[in-house]
Enzyme design. Sequence first.
Site, PDB file in Angstrom:
ATOM      1  N   ASP A 251      -3.354   2.532  -5.626  1.00  0.00           N
ATOM      2  CA  ASP A 251      -2.127   2.485  -4.826  1.00  0.00           C
ATOM      3  C   ASP A 251      -1.943   1.218  -3.995  1.00  0.00           C
ATOM      4  O   ASP A 251      -1.181   1.217  -3.038  1.00  0.00           O
ATOM      5  CB  ASP A 251      -2.031   3.739  -3.928  1.00  0.00           C
ATOM      6  CG  ASP A 251      -2.804   3.600  -2.629  1.00  0.00           C
ATOM      7  OD1 ASP A 251      -3.846   2.929  -2.630  1.00  0.00           O
ATOM      8  OD2 ASP A 251      -2.356   4.163  -1.615  1.00  0.00           O
ATOM      9  N   GLU A 252      -2.637   0.145  -4.375  1.00  0.00           N
ATOM     10  CA  GLU A 252      -2.537  -1.102  -3.603  1.00  0.00           C
ATOM     11  C   GLU A 252      -2.407  -2.303  -4.522  1.00  0.00           C
ATOM     12  O   GLU A 252      -3.011  -2.323  -5.585  1.00  0.00           O
ATOM     13  CB  GLU A 252      -3.846  -1.349  -2.844  1.00  0.00           C
ATOM     14  CG  GLU A 252      -3.978  -0.694  -1.527  1.00  0.00           C
ATOM     15  CD  GLU A 252      -5.316  -1.076  -0.911  1.00  0.00           C
ATOM     16  OE1 GLU A 252      -5.580  -2.283  -0.758  1.00  0.00           O
ATOM     17  OE2 GLU A 252      -6.080  -0.160  -0.621  1.00  0.00           O
TER      18      GLU A 252
ATOM     19  N   ASP B  85       0.869  -1.180   0.000  1.00  0.00           N
ATOM     20  CA  ASP B  85       0.000   0.000   0.000  1.00  0.00           C
ATOM     21  C   ASP B  85       0.903   1.227   0.000  1.00  0.00           C
ATOM     22  O   ASP B  85       1.721   1.408   0.899  1.00  0.00           O
ATOM     23  CB  ASP B  85      -0.886  -0.023   1.264  1.00  0.00           C
ATOM     24  CG  ASP B  85      -1.937   1.096   1.263  1.00  0.00           C
ATOM     25  OD1 ASP B  85      -1.731   2.136   0.586  1.00  0.00           O
ATOM     26  OD2 ASP B  85      -2.954   0.922   1.948  1.00  0.00           O
TER      27      ASP B  85
HETATM   28  P1  TTP Z   1      -5.379   5.176   0.782  1.00  0.00           P
HETATM   29  O1  TTP Z   1      -4.352   4.130   0.496  1.00  0.00           O
HETATM   30  O2  TTP Z   1      -6.578   4.809   1.581  1.00  0.00           O
HETATM   31  O3  TTP Z   1      -4.731   6.405   1.511  1.00  0.00           O
HETATM   32  P2  TTP Z   1      -3.294   7.045   1.343  1.00  0.00           P
HETATM   33  O4  TTP Z   1      -2.459   6.310   0.364  1.00  0.00           O
HETATM   34  O5  TTP Z   1      -3.494   8.509   1.061  1.00  0.00           O
HETATM   35  O6  TTP Z   1      -2.739   6.946   2.795  1.00  0.00           O
HETATM   36  P3  TTP Z   1      -2.114   5.705   3.566  1.00  0.00           P
HETATM   37  O7  TTP Z   1      -0.716   6.143   3.906  1.00  0.00           O
HETATM   38  O8  TTP Z   1      -2.999   5.579   4.781  1.00  0.00           O
HETATM   39  O9  TTP Z   1      -2.169   4.523   2.649  1.00  0.00           O
HETATM   40  O10 TTP Z   1      -5.929   5.816  -0.557  1.00  0.00           O
HETATM   41  C1  TTP Z   1      -5.126   5.966  -1.749  1.00  0.00           C
HETATM   42  C2  TTP Z   1      -5.445   7.258  -2.452  1.00  0.00           C
HETATM   43  O11 TTP Z   1      -6.841   7.317  -2.756  1.00  0.00           O
HETATM   44  C3  TTP Z   1      -5.171   8.490  -1.628  1.00  0.00           C
HETATM   45  O12 TTP Z   1      -3.834   8.934  -1.734  1.00  0.00           O
HETATM   46  C4  TTP Z   1      -6.156   9.485  -2.140  1.00  0.00           C
HETATM   47  C5  TTP Z   1      -7.305   8.671  -2.605  1.00  0.00           C
HETATM   48  N1  TTP Z   1      -8.409   8.747  -1.619  1.00  0.00           N
HETATM   49  C6  TTP Z   1      -9.424   9.679  -1.817  1.00  0.00           C
HETATM   50  O13 TTP Z   1      -9.410  10.407  -2.817  1.00  0.00           O
HETATM   51  N2  TTP Z   1     -10.433   9.765  -0.893  1.00  0.00           N
HETATM   52  C7  TTP Z   1     -10.472   8.990   0.239  1.00  0.00           C
HETATM   53  O14 TTP Z   1     -11.411   9.089   1.063  1.00  0.00           O
HETATM   54  C8  TTP Z   1      -9.413   8.014   0.440  1.00  0.00           C
HETATM   55  C9  TTP Z   1      -9.399   7.150   1.678  1.00  0.00           C
HETATM   56  C10 TTP Z   1      -8.435   7.944  -0.511  1.00  0.00           C
HETATM   57 MG    MG Z   2      -2.143   4.193   0.485  1.00  0.00          MG
END
Ligand code: TTP
Ligand code: MG
Length: 369
Positions: free
Chosen positions: A111-112, A11
């Site tokens: 992103d996963e 992730d």
């Molecule tokens: P996530 O992997 O949930 O969040 P992240 O990568 O920003 O943070 P983390 O370090 O906790 O992994 O989501 C991936 C991308 O999706 C994030 O960068 C932006 C987008 N996103 C949104 O646009 N709205 C949201 O509510 C969430 C959770 C994510």
């Molecule tokens: Mg992320």
Amino acid sequence: MSSPRIVIHVDLDYFFAQCEEKRNPNLKGKPVVVCVYSGRTSESGAVSTANYNARSFGVKSGMPIFQAKRILRDKDAAFLPVDKPYYQEISSRIMALLRGHADKFEQVGIDEAFLDVSAQSHGDFATAKKLASELKSRVYEQEGITSSVGSGPNKLVAKIASDQQKPNGLTTVAPDSILDFLAPLEVRRIVGIGKKTEQILQGIGVKTIADLRAVPAERLRELFGRTFGAYLFDAARGIDDEPVVERDEREQISRIVTLKRNSRSPEEIFPEISKLIDDVVSKAADKGLAFKTISVIGIMEDLSTHSRSETFETPLDSAESSRRISRVLLENLLSGTTLEIRRIGVKLSNFASTGSTAKFQSTLKEFLG
Ligand code: TTP
Ligand code: MG
């Protein structure tokens, strides 16, 4: 006996905001907030994501922008608009790199990803741990992007593991430590447990996965139905047989028709949508595919296109649920415009193979309320 399965979950950390830091290194050390501006006023809209500096002050995904601005006033914070094409480019390069190191690869969102590495690590968790750490370094060396990585005997555990030490974390869960690892965690860490399930569980005094493990299978069945109940029973024990499957992100099944006359009446338009849904859902079923995303698309009287979609964490395959969801989407679409609809379409995308969808139907019920 065959050697154990080993799955790695990657992730990318605060992904959109980290991409912005990559583009402009001057941002490092400052709070960075990536925003979806709705356009009504210069401050209306919501936070997409924020870097950990901004999060340390309480900024969160989904928060109104004005609230984030208030929290971060005097903090020299950067507020930037979402630039999806740029993030997509970086994501594609990282996914290509990861895919090259997997026996089987499954991207989930921008992103996963899950990597099945059972064969190349010969079922040995120490080897898999080394591989997971190398993957992190390679992504960082190539793109300057940090990630949080988890490994475990299945997707369920690997995902919980990657979430354990964010950002820039590496968490390995070997088969003999699964139960201890899961025990103290809150039940919401299990994929498929949303607010509603969490509330029901709290109602019977269940907060942690250890608490959940103590609930008899029969009780879970009474509360959540046979399939979701069985899923929760297994999940509490770190049991999950979901395979890592390559998905074609580009694949979609869609259909569109022209209405007899332009309309804004759900009563008039919905029967058409309903037929289209039956058709695309049965096409998906023929291909053995379940879908996570349903979209309703309207071509308006002025030929502009409006659409609404909903994405679910777990795949669905039922026409009935899809019809109900598409009805809500249609109403949302209509509320976003005063124009009449000329052509109406539906689209299924974000596919997964079927076989494992039944157990999640209760999660869907939760969503629909
Ligand atoms: P996530 O992997 O949930 O969040 P992240 O990568 O920003 O943070 P983390 O370090 O906790 O992994 O989501 C991936 C991308 O999706 C994030 O960068 C932006 C987008 N996103 C949104 O646009 N709205 C949201 O509510 C969430 C959770 C994510
Ligand atoms: Mg992320």
